[in-house]
Design a protein around this motif. Structure first.
Motif, PDB file in Angstrom:
ATOM      1  N   PHE A  26      -0.849   7.288   8.488  1.00 48.01           N
ATOM      2  CA  PHE A  26      -1.034   7.421   7.046  1.00 48.01           C
ATOM      3  C   PHE A  26      -0.542   6.197   6.282  1.00 48.01           C
ATOM      4  O   PHE A  26      -1.175   5.783   5.301  1.00 48.01           O
ATOM      5  CB  PHE A  26      -0.382   8.700   6.521  1.00 48.01           C
ATOM      6  N   VAL A  61      -6.167   9.196  -2.708  1.00 50.79           N
ATOM      7  CA  VAL A  61      -6.101   9.305  -1.244  1.00 50.79           C
ATOM      8  C   VAL A  61      -4.932   8.500  -0.675  1.00 50.79           C
ATOM      9  O   VAL A  61      -4.096   9.057   0.053  1.00 50.79           O
ATOM     10  CB  VAL A  61      -7.448   8.935  -0.581  1.00 50.79           C
ATOM     11  N   THR A  64      -1.577  10.077  -1.674  1.00 50.07           N
ATOM     12  CA  THR A  64      -1.320  11.303  -0.904  1.00 50.07           C
ATOM     13  C   THR A  64      -0.894  10.957   0.519  1.00 50.07           C
ATOM     14  O   THR A  64       0.029  11.582   1.059  1.00 50.07           O
ATOM     15  CB  THR A  64      -2.568  12.201  -0.898  1.00 50.07           C
ATOM     16  N   GLU A  65      -1.532   9.973   1.115  1.00 52.61           N
ATOM     17  CA  GLU A  65      -1.158   9.562   2.475  1.00 52.61           C
ATOM     18  C   GLU A  65       0.281   9.057   2.521  1.00 52.61           C
ATOM     19  O   GLU A  65       1.030   9.383   3.459  1.00 52.61           O
ATOM     20  CB  GLU A  65      -2.121   8.474   2.981  1.00 52.61           C
ATOM     21  N   ILE A  68       2.644  12.101   2.159  1.00 53.59           N
ATOM     22  CA  ILE A  68       2.715  12.841   3.423  1.00 53.59           C
ATOM     23  C   ILE A  68       3.609  12.099   4.412  1.00 53.59           C
ATOM     24  O   ILE A  68       4.466  12.711   5.074  1.00 53.59           O
ATOM     25  CB  ILE A  68       1.315  13.065   4.029  1.00 53.59           C
ATOM     26  N   VAL A  84      -0.015  19.735   5.351  1.00 50.56           N
ATOM     27  CA  VAL A  84      -0.782  18.910   4.414  1.00 50.56           C
ATOM     28  C   VAL A  84      -1.564  17.835   5.175  1.00 50.56           C
ATOM     29  O   VAL A  84      -2.717  17.541   4.848  1.00 50.56           O
ATOM     30  CB  VAL A  84       0.137  18.293   3.326  1.00 50.56           C
ATOM     31  N   ALA A  85      -0.946  17.265   6.210  1.00 46.61           N
ATOM     32  CA  ALA A  85      -1.640  16.270   7.044  1.00 46.61           C
ATOM     33  C   ALA A  85      -2.852  16.907   7.719  1.00 46.61           C
ATOM     34  O   ALA A  85      -3.933  16.308   7.761  1.00 46.61           O
ATOM     35  CB  ALA A  85      -0.688  15.691   8.088  1.00 46.61           C
ATOM     36  N   MET A  88      -5.497  17.356   5.127  1.00 49.58           N
ATOM     37  CA  MET A  88      -6.093  16.061   4.788  1.00 49.58           C
ATOM     38  C   MET A  88      -7.062  15.608   5.881  1.00 49.58           C
ATOM     39  O   MET A  88      -8.190  15.183   5.582  1.00 49.58           O
ATOM     40  CB  MET A  88      -4.978  15.026   4.613  1.00 49.58           C
ATOM     41  N   PHE A  92     -11.075  14.962   5.612  1.00 50.67           N
ATOM     42  CA  PHE A  92     -11.722  13.733   6.071  1.00 50.67           C
ATOM     43  C   PHE A  92     -12.807  14.052   7.089  1.00 50.67           C
ATOM     44  O   PHE A  92     -13.900  13.481   7.058  1.00 50.67           O
ATOM     45  CB  PHE A  92     -10.710  12.775   6.714  1.00 50.67           C
ATOM     46  N   ASN A 126     -10.318  11.909  14.268  1.00 50.92           N
ATOM     47  CA  ASN A 126      -9.751  12.875  13.327  1.00 50.92           C
ATOM     48  C   ASN A 126      -9.477  14.216  13.995  1.00 50.92           C
ATOM     49  O   ASN A 126      -8.427  14.830  13.764  1.00 50.92           O
ATOM     50  CB  ASN A 126     -10.693  13.078  12.140  1.00 50.92           C
TER      51      ASN A 126
END
Length: 159
Positions: A26, A61, A64-65, A68, A84-85, A88, A92, A126
């Motif tokens: 992140f 974005v 937020t990364e 996190i 949260v990760a 996210m 994605f 991902n």
């Protein structure tokens, strides 16, 4: 008893490793997006899904990364950060799936090394990280539920 202690310690090592990987991922992704701000905004503006929100997403974005990544550091916020990760990475992945299956143009708003991945490889990347998040959440939950070992004489293993 040593077996139980080793089991908890091994789980803690796995969780810490996954959190470190997410932390690095992140921070790297956020830095890449912010360093190439203009390029990131242009690519988001070209996407049929994010066009209307590009000017907001280009900051939201990476911010937020970073949040996190910071929340992954203290053990008290780690479980929240993992959820949260996971959310996210799920968003994605849903975006990539939608682009691959429902869009005629395929822009890339990724930066750095991930920019060299094809869309299918990026989706697999991902999904791999989503699996890691689920594993870390399950292990963290198990560790917290069984924090005090049966003889109650040993200190709990920190996670």
């Amino acid at each position: 008893m040593n077996h139980l202690k080793d089991n908890y310690r091994n789980k803690a090592i796995v969780v810490n490793t996954i959190c470190t990987l997410y932390f690095l991922l992140f921070l790297y992704a956020a830095a890449s997006k912010l360093i190439s701000y203009d390029k990131s905004e242009l690519q988001l503006a070209k996407s049929p899904i994010t066009t209307d929100y590009a000017s907001t997403l280009v900051w939201l974005v990476p911010t937020t990364e970073i949040i996190i990544a910071i929340l992954l550091i203290p053990s008290k916020t780690r479980t929240l950060a993992l959820y949260v990760a996971l959310a996210m990475m799920s968003m994605f992945s849903a975006y990539i799936y939608a682009i691959l299956n429902y869009s005629s143009s395929i822009p890339c708003s990724c930066g750095g090394v991930l920019e060299n991945l094809g869309w299918d490889e990026h989706l697999l990347f991902n999904i791999f990280f989503m699996i890691l998040a689920v594993l870390a959440i399950l292990l963290t939950t198990d560790i917290h539920e069984n924090k005090i070992l049966p003889d109650h004489k040993q200190e709990p293993i920190p996670v």
